[in-house]
Enzyme design. Structure first.
Site, PDB file in Angstrom:
ATOM      1  N   LEU A  84       0.815  -1.221   0.000  1.00  0.00           N
ATOM      2  CA  LEU A  84       0.000   0.000   0.000  1.00  0.00           C
ATOM      3  C   LEU A  84       0.848   1.270   0.000  1.00  0.00           C
ATOM      4  O   LEU A  84       0.560   2.242   0.692  1.00  0.00           O
ATOM      5  CB  LEU A  84      -0.977   0.016   1.188  1.00  0.00           C
ATOM      6  CG  LEU A  84      -1.987  -1.128   1.235  1.00  0.00           C
ATOM      7  CD1 LEU A  84      -2.892  -0.980   2.454  1.00  0.00           C
ATOM      8  CD2 LEU A  84      -2.822  -1.174  -0.041  1.00  0.00           C
ATOM      9  N   CYS A 141      -6.722  -5.489   4.621  1.00  0.00           N
ATOM     10  CA  CYS A 141      -5.388  -5.158   5.095  1.00  0.00           C
ATOM     11  C   CYS A 141      -5.335  -5.319   6.617  1.00  0.00           C
ATOM     12  O   CYS A 141      -6.371  -5.358   7.282  1.00  0.00           O
ATOM     13  CB  CYS A 141      -4.997  -3.736   4.690  1.00  0.00           C
ATOM     14  SG  CYS A 141      -6.218  -2.482   5.092  1.00  0.00           S
TER      15      CYS A 141
END
Length: 324
Positions: A84, A141
């Site tokens: 990310l 996540c």
């Protein structure tokens, strides 16, 4: 089965629901992380012709991501462990969104955080911003507040994030939750997200995988494991969409649009997702080989519907459930 009344592809209505009263001119999007913020893709594909462009996931702060190597090829797919990486929501709002809006793009912004409140913070910054048509909460996540448990692997954590994003976001913007297939019962997570207020579900994120370099005899990725994408995961993704749409038909999950993704490289691939219950499709890994893939797939999907005598895209959604 040979259709009785094949249609001219130009006569097929390709409009598709995004949720919260938002309708798109066609159901084809990009998958988060595979087209960045659209600048590279724009050289090959007019962004305004896509149903939406789903951005690379944006967090409230700058993030450097994982160490290299971050990507590895696999049979019929690829592994990635990007982590990310990004410049944060402020830079995105000030520099990327205006550029996208100038090109007429309809933007589905993927947001994430390490804590529930960080998702909400990113979502709140998108209120009133040009070009934004929706928010995708990337709940696949890790949750640092819960010792690294992935939000989307736990129904309660999924509920909390989606509820926080839905509360913080502009009420006019549909909120999607992006689900992971790495769970025992994906319908339980889908039910928690829709109960929390999700207007749609993105299905699926990558499948956790690993590759080992047999020359170095070490993991091929610096992060050891990574997300497997590409044609290899399409059967898994279709199964997930089919299960959740079936649960919606049975009343176990509130009915919302499903954005199907995972190994879509052709119009027939896209049609498979639609028949399973997807109200839209997203193209990801195929972009690395063919940046014109989304519009090709849109046109091939239109032709496939016409050949089957289906005059409106929405009429094809979930047709595979008819005989069950």
């Amino acid at each position: 089965m040979t259709p009785l009344n094949p249609l001219n592809p130009e006569d097929v209505d390709m409009s598709a629901p995004l949720g919260a009263g938002v309708t798109l001119p066609n159901p084809v999007s990009t998958a988060s992380g595979c087209a960045g913020y659209g600048r590279e893709l724009h050289r090959f594909t007019p962004l305004h012709e896509l149903g939406t462009i789903t951005t690379k996931t944006v967090m409230p702060y700058v993030r450097s991501g994982r160490a290299t190597p971050r990507m590895a090829e696999t049979p019929s797919g690829m592994l990635n462990s990007i982590g990310l990486q990004g410049s944060g929501i402020d830079h995105f709002v000030e520099h990327e969104l205006p550029w996208l809006a100038e090109r007429g793009a309809r933007v589905l912004v993927s947001v994430a955080g390490e804590r529930t409140e960080e998702f909400a913070e990113a979502a709140a910054r998108l209120t009133g911003q040009p070009g934004v048509v929706g928010i995708e909460a990337n709940i696949s996540c890790p949750n640092v507040a819960n010792r690294g448990l992935v939000f989307a692997c736990d129904a309660e954590a999924s509920f909390e994030v989606v509820e926080a994003v839905r509360t913080a976001a502009d009420p006019a913007l549909p909120v999607y939750a992006k689900l992971t297939p790495d769970v025992t019962r994906i319908t339980d997570i889908a039910a928690a997200c829709t109960e929390a207020g999700a207007d749609g579900l993105s299905m699926i994120n990558t499948v956790l995988g690993m590759a080992i370099d047999t020359d170095t005899m070490r993991p091929a990725l610096a992060g050891v494991t990574g997300g497997l994408s590409g044609p290899a995961i399409r059967p898994v993704a279709v199964r997930c969409v089919f299960q959740v749409h079936g649960a919606m038909l049975a009343g176990a999950v509130r009915q919302v649009p499903l954005l199907g993704m995972g190994g879509i490289a052709s119009g027939r691939d896209a049609l498979e997702f639609v028949l399973a219950g997807a109200s839209g499709v997203a193209v990801g890994t195929a972009l690395f080989n063919d940046p014109s893939a989304p519009l090709r797939i849109r046109d091939d999907l239109r032709a496939a519907l016409a050949a089957r005598g289906i005059g409106a895209f929405e009429d094809a959604v979930g047709l595979a459930h008819r005989t069950l």
